[in-house]
Design a protein around this motif. Structure first.
Motif, PDB file in Angstrom:
ATOM      1  N   GLU A  19      45.125  47.379  50.105  1.00  0.00           N
ATOM      2  CA  GLU A  19      44.225  46.785  51.106  1.00  0.00           C
ATOM      3  C   GLU A  19      42.970  46.212  50.471  1.00  0.00           C
ATOM      4  O   GLU A  19      42.453  45.174  50.902  1.00  0.00           O
ATOM      5  N   GLY A  20      42.469  46.873  49.418  1.00  0.00           N
ATOM      6  CA  GLY A  20      41.260  46.385  48.760  1.00  0.00           C
ATOM      7  C   GLY A  20      41.452  45.034  48.108  1.00  0.00           C
ATOM      8  O   GLY A  20      40.599  44.148  48.218  1.00  0.00           O
ATOM      9  N   THR A  73      41.779  42.309  50.818  1.00  0.00           N
ATOM     10  CA  THR A  73      40.486  42.019  51.452  1.00  0.00           C
ATOM     11  C   THR A  73      39.609  41.182  50.529  1.00  0.00           C
ATOM     12  O   THR A  73      38.972  40.207  50.961  1.00  0.00           O
ATOM     13  N   HIS A 111      35.622  43.078  42.529  1.00  0.00           N
ATOM     14  CA  HIS A 111      36.640  44.082  42.862  1.00  0.00           C
ATOM     15  C   HIS A 111      37.124  44.745  41.582  1.00  0.00           C
ATOM     16  O   HIS A 111      37.407  44.063  40.588  1.00  0.00           O
TER      17      HIS A 111
END
Length: 299
Positions: free
Chosen positions: A29-30, A33, A201
């Motif tokens: 999910e990271g 996103t 990220h």
């Protein structure tokens, strides 16, 4: 970042996740996103993490998912602006000038000659300039931590407004920002000024469940039992102090090698004999073979 020649722009992280999974890249999910926000906000995305965590593969997957070109700039020590941006094709310019001289009657018109020499015909576009010209595209600035401070400052200037000025040619401005991914293995710290320009990220190695899914997606015919054994063994290796812990690419290579050998399960002897697909240093292989439990499979 996308136009009508590509797939529809993502409306949510879930859209990005689905598009990436369709290419065989299984994001968490990271990651989904972060990629969605980079595309929707028009901001570069700086991905840091250990080698083999899927940073470069993410750029390839985004390019495939949305049907746009991937333009890669591989950074290295001593890189300068000319290698990344543009150069003039001096041999072709000289040949063109000699042709003008040979065919001109009454001498060469110098103003006309200069105007003809400095056109796109003689401009060798390197990755940064190509990305500005060809956007929408994915621009991968790979291993920015290997470049020098001076190049990092130059890159920051280009990414600030996606515009470059070529003295003899004019200003080149992207019609829309390319989707820019910068990767770093943290061999040195990237400067705060560049980090502020980017979204950020950190990519971890996948957990056991996701790595099993990645292996089964990337290695056709791989049974779940063997995928679990490979992923578990690699997870144990990553917990050791190795010179180069294995990444996902090495996991895929190992699983592919085992299939090529006709194995349906991983036993200790086969694991020891095939370590060369997953470990690239003799010292690492020796350390793993000597450690109890790392290659502890049935015989």
């Amino acid at each position: 970042m996308f136009d009508d020649r590509s797939s529809a722009a993502p409306d949510s992280p879930a859209d990005v996740s689905t598009a990436l999974r369709d290419t065989g890249y299984l994001p968490d999910e990271g990651i989904a996103t972060a990629a969605f926000l980079a595309a929707s906000m028009g901001r570069p995305l700086l991905c840091e993490g250990e080698p083999g965590t899927g940073k470069t593969a993410l750029a390839h997957a985004l390019s495939n998912a949305y049907g746009v070109e991937l333009i890669r700039l591989q950074c290295h020590e001593g890189m300068d602006a000319a290698q990344a941006l543009y150069e003039w094709d001096f041999p072709r310019q000289l040949l063109h000038l000699r042709t003008l001289e040979a065919t001109a009657e009454g001498g060469v018109d110098t103003d006309r000659a200069e105007a003809e020499l400095y056109t796109s015909r003689f401009l060798l576009a390197r990755p940064l300039l190509r990305a500005l010209w060809q956007a929408p595209c994915v621009l991968l600035v790979d291993e920015i931590d290997r470049a020098d401070d001076e190049f990092e400052a130059f890159l920051l200037e280009v990414l600030s407004d996606y515009t470059v000025s070529i003295p003899e040619f004019g200003t080149v401005r992207a019609r829309r920002p390319p989707l820019v991914l910068l990767t770093s293995n943290r061999t040195r710290e990237v400067h705060d000024a560049l980090k502020r320009r980017c979204l950020y990220h950190w990519l971890e190695h996948p957990d056991l469940r996701r790595e099993v899914a990645i292996l089964r997606s990337r290695v056709p015919g791989l049974e779940e039992r063997l995928a679990e054994q490979v992923a578990e063994a690699v997870r144990r290796m990553r917990s050791m102090e190795l010179l180069k812990p294995p990444g996902v690419a090495e996991s895929i290579d190992w699983a592919s090698a085992l299939l090529a050998l006709g194995r349906t399960e991983l036993d200790t002897a086969t694991a020891a004999h095939t370590l060369g697909t997953v470990l690239k240093y003799r010292e690492d292989a020796q350390r793993v073979r000597a450690s109890e439990g790392v290659l502890g499979f049935g015989t």
